[in-house]
Motif scaffolding. Structure first.
Motif, PDB file in Angstrom:
ATOM      1  N   SER A 152     -10.455   3.456   7.648  1.00  0.00           N
ATOM      2  CA  SER A 152     -11.871   3.136   7.407  1.00  0.00           C
ATOM      3  C   SER A 152     -12.192   2.856   5.946  1.00  0.00           C
ATOM      4  CB  SER A 152     -12.754   4.285   7.894  1.00  0.00           C
ATOM      5  OG  SER A 152     -12.447   5.492   7.192  1.00  0.00           O
ATOM      6  N   ILE A 153     -11.435   3.437   5.018  1.00  0.00           N
ATOM      7  CA  ILE A 153     -11.809   3.357   3.608  1.00  0.00           C
ATOM      8  C   ILE A 153     -11.688   1.941   3.068  1.00  0.00           C
ATOM      9  CG2 ILE A 153     -11.359   4.244   1.293  1.00  0.00           C
ATOM     10  CD1 ILE A 153     -12.523   6.303   3.281  1.00  0.00           C
ATOM     11  N   ALA A 154     -10.598   1.248   3.394  1.00  0.00           N
ATOM     12  CA  ALA A 154     -10.425  -0.115   2.893  1.00  0.00           C
ATOM     13  C   ALA A 154     -11.552  -1.023   3.367  1.00  0.00           C
ATOM     14  CB  ALA A 154      -9.073  -0.671   3.344  1.00  0.00           C
TER      15      ALA A 154
ATOM     16  N   GLU B 261     -13.516  10.840  -8.833  1.00  0.00           N
ATOM     17  CA  GLU B 261     -12.866  11.919  -9.581  1.00  0.00           C
ATOM     18  C   GLU B 261     -11.372  11.962  -9.286  1.00  0.00           C
ATOM     19  OE1 GLU B 261     -13.147  16.805 -10.087  1.00  0.00           O
ATOM     20  OE2 GLU B 261     -14.565  15.741  -8.787  1.00  0.00           O
ATOM     21  N   GLN B 262     -11.008  11.818  -8.016  1.00  0.00           N
ATOM     22  CA  GLN B 262      -9.602  11.839  -7.635  1.00  0.00           C
ATOM     23  C   GLN B 262      -8.861  10.632  -8.211  1.00  0.00           C
ATOM     24  OE1 GLN B 262     -10.237  11.832  -3.442  1.00  0.00           O
ATOM     25  NE2 GLN B 262     -10.438  14.060  -3.271  1.00  0.00           N
ATOM     26  N   LEU B 263      -9.486   9.469  -8.140  1.00  0.00           N
ATOM     27  CA  LEU B 263      -8.854   8.251  -8.648  1.00  0.00           C
ATOM     28  C   LEU B 263      -8.672   8.296 -10.159  1.00  0.00           C
ATOM     29  CD1 LEU B 263     -10.784   5.686  -6.443  1.00  0.00           C
ATOM     30  CD2 LEU B 263      -8.289   5.966  -6.465  1.00  0.00           C
TER      31      LEU B 263
ATOM     32  N   THR C   6      -2.830   8.715  -0.168  1.00  0.00           N
ATOM     33  CA  THR C   6      -3.409  10.018   0.151  1.00  0.00           C
ATOM     34  C   THR C   6      -4.907  10.024  -0.131  1.00  0.00           C
ATOM     35  OG1 THR C   6      -1.319  11.094  -0.392  1.00  0.00           O
ATOM     36  CG2 THR C   6      -3.271  12.492  -0.307  1.00  0.00           C
ATOM     37  N   ILE C   7      -5.298   9.479  -1.276  1.00  0.00           N
ATOM     38  CA  ILE C   7      -6.716   9.435  -1.637  1.00  0.00           C
ATOM     39  C   ILE C   7      -7.497   8.562  -0.670  1.00  0.00           C
ATOM     40  CG2 ILE C   7      -8.363   8.636  -3.397  1.00  0.00           C
ATOM     41  CD1 ILE C   7      -6.249   9.427  -5.508  1.00  0.00           C
ATOM     42  N   SER C   8      -6.944   7.412  -0.315  1.00  0.00           N
ATOM     43  CA  SER C   8      -7.684   6.462   0.510  1.00  0.00           C
ATOM     44  C   SER C   8      -7.576   6.743   2.000  1.00  0.00           C
ATOM     45  CB  SER C   8      -7.199   5.033   0.231  1.00  0.00           C
ATOM     46  OG  SER C   8      -5.842   4.879   0.599  1.00  0.00           O
TER      47      SER C   8
ATOM     48  N   SER D 257       0.807  -1.221   0.000  1.00  0.00           N
ATOM     49  CA  SER D 257       0.000   0.000   0.000  1.00  0.00           C
ATOM     50  C   SER D 257       0.837   1.266   0.000  1.00  0.00           C
ATOM     51  CB  SER D 257      -0.942  -0.002   1.207  1.00  0.00           C
ATOM     52  OG  SER D 257      -0.215   0.028   2.412  1.00  0.00           O
ATOM     53  N   MET D 258       2.067   1.197   0.477  1.00  0.00           N
ATOM     54  CA  MET D 258       2.905   2.397   0.531  1.00  0.00           C
ATOM     55  C   MET D 258       4.091   2.334  -0.428  1.00  0.00           C
ATOM     56  SD  MET D 258       4.797   1.688   4.228  1.00  0.00           S
ATOM     57  CE  MET D 258       3.265   1.330   5.073  1.00  0.00           C
ATOM     58  N   LEU D 259       4.244   1.222  -1.118  1.00  0.00           N
ATOM     59  CA  LEU D 259       5.438   0.975  -1.907  1.00  0.00           C
ATOM     60  C   LEU D 259       5.605   1.976  -3.050  1.00  0.00           C
ATOM     61  CD1 LEU D 259       6.513  -2.640  -2.880  1.00  0.00           C
ATOM     62  CD2 LEU D 259       7.299  -0.623  -4.080  1.00  0.00           C
TER      63      LEU D 259
END
Length: 453
Positions: A218-220, A439-441, A410-412, A115-117
């Protein structure tokens, strides 16, 4: 690679999180492989293979004890190497690494999950590991799917920047004693899940059917519930340019899921991250909890093995189970390390059969080392066994999240966790929330496609 700027939902322009962080983090700066004098993207060096290295744990506190045990084993086998352990909470890890990349003070080695790679790789902070792995005792001993997941998450060029240690999977934990008392069936389908959440709730007696994650992370969990109910099996449409997050079926799924808040859940859930949510479930009379394999041992300590079960996510439309991908965790070698030889020795050792098995038995996760995955404890830890079976028996379709997007975290997280809280409070509609995220994605995907092309 160019650093892009894009608009957020309020129309303001912003830099990616890694660039926006301006302060220099002093955390262990003088003890790390980088001397703190320059950017974290410096080349470093192989070093002598002896002396001191620093390891940053990306789930400090939760995994501190097991990592200290592995470090002790390593130092016994390698008496000429000293490993300094720095435990950092998972909710703070990415920002601390991003700050150290900009200001110096990176460790030699640290946890780097899928997720951060992409964000770290895009900032040129990680050493490519393909050649090291090819010449290592680990070659051919790591789960191929996990290796490929980390390669895909690294930004699209197929380079391996993190050696996999484990795979996690979403789990629905439920209190078997409470279900038996209420004469409820196992929540194996979404219909059974919603029925149980309602029937197990008696707010006057502080009894709730479910605990929902409203704080960090929370998003995941919300995405898992959405796609599980909608049955949509791809994060992008057929064009590969538009996300499916705001598909009407996903909107409907999120609406139903968010309506659980305060009706069948504690009000405190609004701000609960996973540690508070897990602690609340373990100490109270709540019927169900969505988390992952990582909290299994906590529940065993709280309830014993006979009062709860952990099963794969509920089955949705057409009798099929759809889950979003949980990031593969791994260990990366930071490019600025002055002692890469010793740092790689540590990665090799931690990923070996015995140590990888030890780590994952403690964490309750699926080992990346294929020999460790055959050890007896796997079949004895039911949630891990069921998760492994669900991922390999054809019963589950995984919606792959776009970890390769540098803006994904950042988005998630920062961009949309506050908005999800507004959805729970009824201050924003599920459609508006998902349209904003879409929209961001779509913009982030377009930028990525442009840079890749």
């Amino acid at each position: 690679m160019k650093i892009s700027m894009r608009s957020n939902s309020t129309g303001r322009r912003r830099l990616p999180a890694a660039v926006a962080l301006g302060a220099v983090l002093a955390l262990t700066a003088t003890a790390c492989g980088d001397d703190g004098s320059g950017s974290g993207g410096g080349e470093g060096g192989e070093g002598s293979g002896k002396g001191k290295i620093t390891f940053w744990d990306n789930n400090g506190g939760v995994r501190t004890d097991i990592w200290k045990e592995i470090i002790a084993d390593f130092e016994k086998a390698n008496p000429d190497v000293d490993v300094e352990y720095v435990g950092i909470a998972s909710t703070e890890y990415q920002s601390k690494v991003d700050t150290a990349i900009q200001g110096g003070g990176l460790p030699d080695v640290g946890g780097v999950s899928a997720s951060m790679l992409a964000g770290f790789a895009a900032q040129n902070a990680l050493d490519p590991l393909d050649d090291r792995l090819a010449g290592s005792s680990l070659s051919g001993k790591l789960n191929k799917d996990m290796v490929e997941s980390l390669k895909a998450a690294g930004g699209g060029d197929g380079t391996l920047y993190s050696v996999p240690t484990s795979a996690n999977n979403g789990v629905l934990y439920y209190r078997t004693d409470l279900f038996d008392k209420a004469k409820l069936e196992e929540p194996a389908t979404w219909d059974a899940f919603y029925e149980a959440a309602e029937k197990l709730t008696n707010a006057g007696d502080n009894e709730f059917g479910y605990t929902i994650r409203g704080g960090a992370g929370s998003i995941a969990q919300a995405l898992d519930a959405m796609y599980g109910q909608s049955g949509i099996t791809s994060f992008w449409d057929s064009s590969g340019e538009k996300t499916t997050v705001n598909d009407p079926k996903n909107v409907e799924g999120l609406e139903k899921y968010a309506e659980l808040f305060k009706k069948v859940t504690p009000a405190a859930d609004l701000n609960n991250d996973f540690t508070k949510m897990v602690a609340q479930w373990d100490s109270g009379t709540i019927g169900m909890l969505n988390h992952n394999l990582g909290s299994y041992q906590d529940h065993v300590k709280a309830f014993g093995e006979d009062s709860f079960r952990g099963i794969p996510q509920p089955i949705g439309p057409g009798g099929k189970r759809v889950q979003v991908s949980n990031p593969v965790d791994g260990i990366g070698l930071f490019k600025s390390s002055k002692n890469k030889d010793a740092a790689w020795k540590f990665i090799e050792f931690a990923s070996s059969h015995e140590e990888n098995s030890k780590f994952n038995e403690s964490a309750g996760q699926v080992p990346a080392n294929t020999d460790a995955a055959k050890d007896a404890w796997i079949s004895e830890a039911e949630p891990t066994k069921l998760a492994a079976e669900a991922l390999t028996d054809g019963s589950t379709t995984i919606v792959q999240l776009p970890y390769y997007l540098p803006d994904w975290n950042t988005i998630s997280k920062a961009d949309n966790e506050p908005n999800f809280q507004k959805v729970l409070l009824g201050k924003m509609s599920a459609k508006e929330f998902l349209d904003t995220m879409a929209e961001q994605l779509n913009e982030a995907q377009a930028e990525w496609n442009e840079q890749k092309g």
